[in-house]
Motif scaffolding. Structure first.
Motif, PDB file in Angstrom:
ATOM      1  N   ARG A  64       0.843  -1.187   0.000  1.00 19.83           N
ATOM      2  CA  ARG A  64       0.000   0.000   0.000  1.00 19.83           C
ATOM      3  C   ARG A  64       0.878   1.236   0.000  1.00 19.83           C
ATOM      4  NH1 ARG A  64      -3.853  -1.560   5.123  1.00 19.83           N
ATOM      5  NH2 ARG A  64      -4.485  -3.631   4.441  1.00 19.83           N
ATOM      6  N   LEU A  65       0.392   2.291  -0.612  1.00 20.16           N
ATOM      7  CA  LEU A  65       1.117   3.552  -0.627  1.00 20.16           C
ATOM      8  C   LEU A  65       0.524   4.475   0.440  1.00 20.16           C
ATOM      9  CD1 LEU A  65       1.458   4.156  -4.478  1.00 20.16           C
ATOM     10  CD2 LEU A  65       3.196   3.308  -2.891  1.00 20.16           C
ATOM     11  N   TYR A  66       1.308   4.738   1.476  1.00 17.65           N
ATOM     12  CA  TYR A  66       0.878   5.624   2.547  1.00 17.65           C
ATOM     13  C   TYR A  66       1.622   6.947   2.423  1.00 17.65           C
ATOM     14  CZ  TYR A  66      -1.185   1.608   4.995  1.00 17.65           C
ATOM     15  OH  TYR A  66      -1.936   0.518   5.341  1.00 17.65           O
ATOM     16  N   SER A  67       0.882   8.031   2.448  1.00 13.73           N
ATOM     17  CA  SER A  67       1.532   9.335   2.426  1.00 13.73           C
ATOM     18  C   SER A  67       2.188   9.603   3.777  1.00 13.73           C
ATOM     19  CB  SER A  67       0.513  10.431   2.117  1.00 13.73           C
ATOM     20  OG  SER A  67      -0.430  10.544   3.179  1.00 13.73           O
ATOM     21  N   PHE A  68       3.154  10.503   3.779  1.00 14.55           N
ATOM     22  CA  PHE A  68       3.840  10.862   5.025  1.00 14.55           C
ATOM     23  C   PHE A  68       2.844  11.439   6.026  1.00 14.55           C
ATOM     24  CE2 PHE A  68       5.952  14.038   7.697  1.00 14.55           C
ATOM     25  CZ  PHE A  68       6.928  13.246   8.303  1.00 14.55           C
ATOM     26  N   HIS A  69       1.909  12.220   5.531  1.00 19.20           N
ATOM     27  CA  HIS A  69       0.899  12.821   6.405  1.00 19.20           C
ATOM     28  C   HIS A  69       0.031  11.751   7.058  1.00 19.20           C
ATOM     29  CE1 HIS A  69      -2.128  15.625   7.890  1.00 19.20           C
ATOM     30  NE2 HIS A  69      -3.051  14.869   7.326  1.00 19.20           N
ATOM     31  N   LEU A  70      -0.376  10.739   6.285  1.00 21.37           N
ATOM     32  CA  LEU A  70      -1.230   9.674   6.820  1.00 21.37           C
ATOM     33  C   LEU A  70      -0.470   8.845   7.860  1.00 21.37           C
ATOM     34  CD1 LEU A  70      -3.856   8.078   6.844  1.00 21.37           C
ATOM     35  CD2 LEU A  70      -2.990   6.744   4.908  1.00 21.37           C
ATOM     36  N   VAL A  71       0.772   8.511   7.564  1.00 19.25           N
ATOM     37  CA  VAL A  71       1.586   7.742   8.510  1.00 19.25           C
ATOM     38  C   VAL A  71       1.756   8.519   9.809  1.00 19.25           C
ATOM     39  CG1 VAL A  71       3.874   6.771   8.975  1.00 19.25           C
ATOM     40  CG2 VAL A  71       2.814   6.448   6.734  1.00 19.25           C
ATOM     41  N   LEU A 131       8.355   0.558  10.549  1.00 23.18           N
ATOM     42  CA  LEU A 131       7.971   1.866  10.013  1.00 23.18           C
ATOM     43  C   LEU A 131       9.060   2.429   9.102  1.00 23.18           C
ATOM     44  CD1 LEU A 131       6.338   3.620  13.117  1.00 23.18           C
ATOM     45  CD2 LEU A 131       5.206   3.150  10.935  1.00 23.18           C
ATOM     46  N   TYR A 132      10.299   2.308   9.561  1.00 29.62           N
ATOM     47  CA  TYR A 132      11.429   2.840   8.800  1.00 29.62           C
ATOM     48  C   TYR A 132      11.528   2.173   7.432  1.00 29.62           C
ATOM     49  CZ  TYR A 132      16.258   3.964   7.558  1.00 29.62           C
ATOM     50  OH  TYR A 132      17.378   4.396   6.900  1.00 29.62           O
ATOM     51  N   HIS A 133      11.294   0.861   7.391  1.00 32.50           N
ATOM     52  CA  HIS A 133      11.380   0.115   6.136  1.00 32.50           C
ATOM     53  C   HIS A 133      10.043   0.049   5.398  1.00 32.50           C
ATOM     54  CE1 HIS A 133      15.505  -1.168   6.806  1.00 32.50           C
ATOM     55  NE2 HIS A 133      15.189  -1.542   8.040  1.00 32.50           N
ATOM     56  N   GLU A 134       9.037   0.755   5.957  1.00 32.50           N
ATOM     57  CA  GLU A 134       7.710   0.858   5.344  1.00 32.50           C
ATOM     58  C   GLU A 134       7.032  -0.508   5.185  1.00 32.50           C
ATOM     59  OE1 GLU A 134       7.949   3.132   1.766  1.00 32.50           O
ATOM     60  OE2 GLU A 134       8.730   4.909   2.772  1.00 32.50           O
ATOM     61  N   ILE A 135       7.240  -1.381   6.161  1.00 29.76           N
ATOM     62  CA  ILE A 135       6.570  -2.690   6.165  1.00 29.76           C
ATOM     63  C   ILE A 135       5.370  -2.573   7.118  1.00 29.76           C
ATOM     64  CG2 ILE A 135       6.899  -5.187   6.370  1.00 29.76           C
ATOM     65  CD1 ILE A 135       9.893  -4.741   6.277  1.00 29.76           C
ATOM     66  N   TYR A 136       4.411  -1.776   6.735  1.00 31.23           N
ATOM     67  CA  TYR A 136       3.301  -1.435   7.625  1.00 31.23           C
ATOM     68  C   TYR A 136       2.397  -2.624   7.952  1.00 31.23           C
ATOM     69  CZ  TYR A 136       4.772   3.144   5.898  1.00 31.23           C
ATOM     70  OH  TYR A 136       5.515   4.244   5.548  1.00 31.23           O
TER      71      TYR A 136
END
Length: 204
Positions: free
Chosen positions: A61-68, A128-133
């Motif tokens: 999934r593509l999460y924006s910085f604002h959403l994260v 979070l750092y590796h974007e494995i949400y």
């Protein structure tokens, strides 16, 4: 005479339990922590939906910085709310039953809770750092379950059952990654409420 001996033994057993276990935990803490998680989880569901993200999709999934950032803030608010309720109801119960708060048992309890939780927190930061949400929800359930099982010997033994349930949910959610939020709500919301009500009724 025998009855007097039994009463003395019961009194000694009670004193030993108070000195070795932290028994000021209130079931209401679990109920309100669960409600906080339930409300927060439902809010996250609506937030993801509003951003066009499928909660049940286990793909990338593509999460924006604002959403994260917003999700992190929501998580911190839920955590602070649960801790606030926990401290409030624990202090209230301690005062009501004239029980000390800062004892060897409470220190051991906090330490045994903190080690797995700290390890889990660092692991989640790495995710979070590796974007494995998609692995964050199962990870929080598993490390929280480990923390409860690890701390059980310093408080009510019933805590370990909640810990085992959290572990089971965490393990199952590893195989249903798209349903992580649902498992998270079940573990931190519904299970906490049920556990809190049982504990409140049992130890009120």
């Amino acid at each position: 005479m025998n009855q007097k001996h039994q009463e003395d033994l019961s009194h000694i057993r009670s004193m030993m339990e108070r000195s070795s276990r932290f028994i000021s935990l209130s079931g209401l803490s679990g109920v309100f922590a669960g409600l906080s998680a339930l409300i927060g989880g439902l809010y996250v569901y609506q937030l993801l939906k509003a951003n066009g993200l499928d909660t049940f999709d286990d793909g990338d999934r593509l999460y924006s910085f604002h959403l994260v950032s917003e999700l992190i803030v929501i998580g911190l608010v839920i955590l602070m709310s649960a801790l606030t309720f926990g401290v409030f109801f624990t202090l209230r119960k301690s005062k009501k039953h004239n029980l000390p708060i800062w004892t060897t048992a409470s220190k051991n309890l906090l330490f045994n809770l903190a080690v797995p939780l700290l390890a889990g927190g660092i692991f989640c930061l790495a995710l979070l750092y590796h974007e494995i949400y998609v692995l964050i929800a199962p990870t929080t359930l598993i490390f929280y379950g480990l923390a409860l099982v690890n701390a059980e010997k310093y408080t009510f033994s019933d805590v370990k059952y909640l810990g085992f349930c959290e572990l089971v949910l965490g393990f199952i959610s590893l195989f249903y990654l798209g349903y992580g939020l649902i498992f998270w709500i079940l573990g931190f919301g519904i299970l906490h409420i049920i556990y809190g009500l049982v504990m409140f009724r049992k130890y009120k």
